[in-house]
Enzyme design. Structure first.
Site, PDB file in Angstrom:
ATOM      1  N   SER A 156       5.031  26.695 -28.947  1.00 32.58           N
ATOM      2  CA  SER A 156       4.780  25.269 -28.717  1.00 32.58           C
ATOM      3  C   SER A 156       3.371  25.012 -28.195  1.00 32.58           C
ATOM      4  CB  SER A 156       5.787  24.707 -27.711  1.00 32.58           C
ATOM      5  OG  SER A 156       7.097  24.983 -28.123  1.00 32.58           O
TER       6      SER A 156
HETATM    7  N1  SAH Z   1       9.807  29.011 -26.679  1.00 31.25           N
HETATM    8  C1  SAH Z   1       9.095  29.649 -27.757  1.00 31.25           C
HETATM    9  C2  SAH Z   1       8.895  28.774 -28.975  1.00 31.25           C
HETATM   10  C3  SAH Z   1      10.170  28.474 -29.601  1.00 31.25           C
HETATM   11  S1  SAH Z   1      10.202  28.155 -31.322  1.00 31.25           S
HETATM   12  C4  SAH Z   1       7.763  30.208 -27.308  1.00 31.25           C
HETATM   13  O1  SAH Z   1       7.377  30.008 -26.159  1.00 31.25           O
HETATM   14  O2  SAH Z   1       7.100  30.870 -28.118  1.00 31.25           O
HETATM   15  C5  SAH Z   1      11.962  28.009 -31.420  1.00 31.25           C
HETATM   16  C6  SAH Z   1      12.676  29.331 -31.468  1.00 31.25           C
HETATM   17  O3  SAH Z   1      14.070  29.046 -31.413  1.00 31.25           O
HETATM   18  C7  SAH Z   1      12.449  30.077 -32.785  1.00 31.25           C
HETATM   19  O4  SAH Z   1      11.955  31.366 -32.517  1.00 31.25           O
HETATM   20  C8  SAH Z   1      13.844  30.125 -33.402  1.00 31.25           C
HETATM   21  O5  SAH Z   1      14.091  31.324 -34.117  1.00 31.25           O
HETATM   22  C9  SAH Z   1      14.750  30.003 -32.183  1.00 31.25           C
HETATM   23  N2  SAH Z   1      16.121  29.520 -32.423  1.00 31.25           N
HETATM   24  C10 SAH Z   1      16.535  28.582 -33.298  1.00 31.25           C
HETATM   25  N3  SAH Z   1      17.872  28.405 -33.208  1.00 31.25           N
HETATM   26  C11 SAH Z   1      18.308  29.265 -32.243  1.00 31.25           C
HETATM   27  C12 SAH Z   1      19.606  29.577 -31.689  1.00 31.25           C
HETATM   28  N4  SAH Z   1      20.719  28.990 -32.121  1.00 31.25           N
HETATM   29  N5  SAH Z   1      19.673  30.495 -30.705  1.00 31.25           N
HETATM   30  C13 SAH Z   1      18.553  31.132 -30.255  1.00 31.25           C
HETATM   31  N6  SAH Z   1      17.323  30.897 -30.745  1.00 31.25           N
HETATM   32  C14 SAH Z   1      17.192  29.972 -31.715  1.00 31.25           C
END
Ligand code: SAH
Length: 231
Positions: A82
């Site tokens: 993000s």
């Molecule tokens: N917080 C992260 C950015 C998140 S991007 C950082 O600091 O880099 C969102 C992430 O959520 C992605 O990697 C995606 O694979 C994950 N995601 C999506 N659905 C999910 C679920 N049901 N459980 C766990 N992770 C999930």
């Protein structure tokens, strides 16, 4: 190579790496001043964390020059880290305290988890893409974030064994708020999650759990990669 060449080369490499680090440190300070403080983030714990977590260590090699830019970046597997301001805004909105235990859904690069780890006692984070979970685990171990625990899997059902949590952050865009996450929140706890229809601009929703009710507040419009489910 003669001795002198080796020494000169060594000194050059050491200086180069020191200068490189300083460059990242000053870029990070600029990021906090121009993108975070200037936009009204005041929580000193959040500012401290953003100032001290090396964001460039959480992005792929070719993205390092852009690590402190004012935008999200690709981290592989179609996912993103993000924008720094969004990380700061979401972190501040949880009103964290040093003794808190926090759950994050969507580890991605591990950057947000590291930011939380600088502020609170313990962070539990779940990532659905196994390759990203493993990579985040390695990065966090290398940088010695020993209070951040990473699990690979679908975060929809939270982390029941470690519940209840003082705060929960979901960093993927969901169509609705998963009930298990609300259940795993302490009374008085806060949950932040982007909610809205698939692939559209979503609302960053802050949920506060009171004794007998749940209070929801829309904070701002955001774009996030989608929250997905394991079949
Ligand atoms: N917080 C992260 C950015 C998140 S991007 C950082 O600091 O880099 C969102 C992430 O959520 C992605 O990697 C995606 O694979 C994950 N995601 C999506 N659905 C999910 C679920 N049901 N459980 C766990 N992770 C999930």
């Amino acid at each position: 190579m003669d001795k002198l060449t080796v020494i000169v080369l060594f000194v050059f490499l050491v200086f180069n790496s020191i200068l490189g680090q300083e460059d990242y440190t000053s870029k990070r300070k600029q990021m906090v001043d121009a993108q975070i403080k200037a936009r009204g983030i005041v929580d000193y714990k959040t500012l401290y964390a953003l100032l001290n977590v090396p964001r460039h260590e959480f992005v792929p090699e070719e993205m390092k020059p852009y690590a402190y830019n004012d935008n999200p970046l690709p981290i592989g597997m179609g996912q993103t880290i993000s924008q720094p301001y969004i990380v700061a805004f979401m972190t501040q909105s949880l009103q964290l305290k040093g003794k808190h235990r926090v759950l994050e859904i969507g580890t991605g690069s591990g950057y947000q988890a590291a930011v939380l780890g600088k502020i609170v006692d313990s962070v539990y984070t779940i990532e659905i893409v196994d390759e990203l979970a493993q990579r985040a685990k390695e990065t966090l171990a290398r940088l010695e974030y020993t209070n951040v625990m990473v699990r690979s899997g679908d975060g929809y059902n939270g982390w029941p064994k470690k519940a209840p949590f003082d705060a929960i952050m979901v960093t993927a865009g969901a169509e609705y708020i998963p009930q298990p996450l609300i259940d795993q929140l302490k009374v008085g706890g806060r949950l932040i999650i982007p909610v809205g229809p698939h692939n559209r601009v979503r609302n960053l929703v802050l949920v506060t759990k009171k004794k007998n009710k749940i209070v929801k507040k829309n904070l701002m419009a955001v774009r996030f990669v989608p929250f997905t489910r394991d079949e």
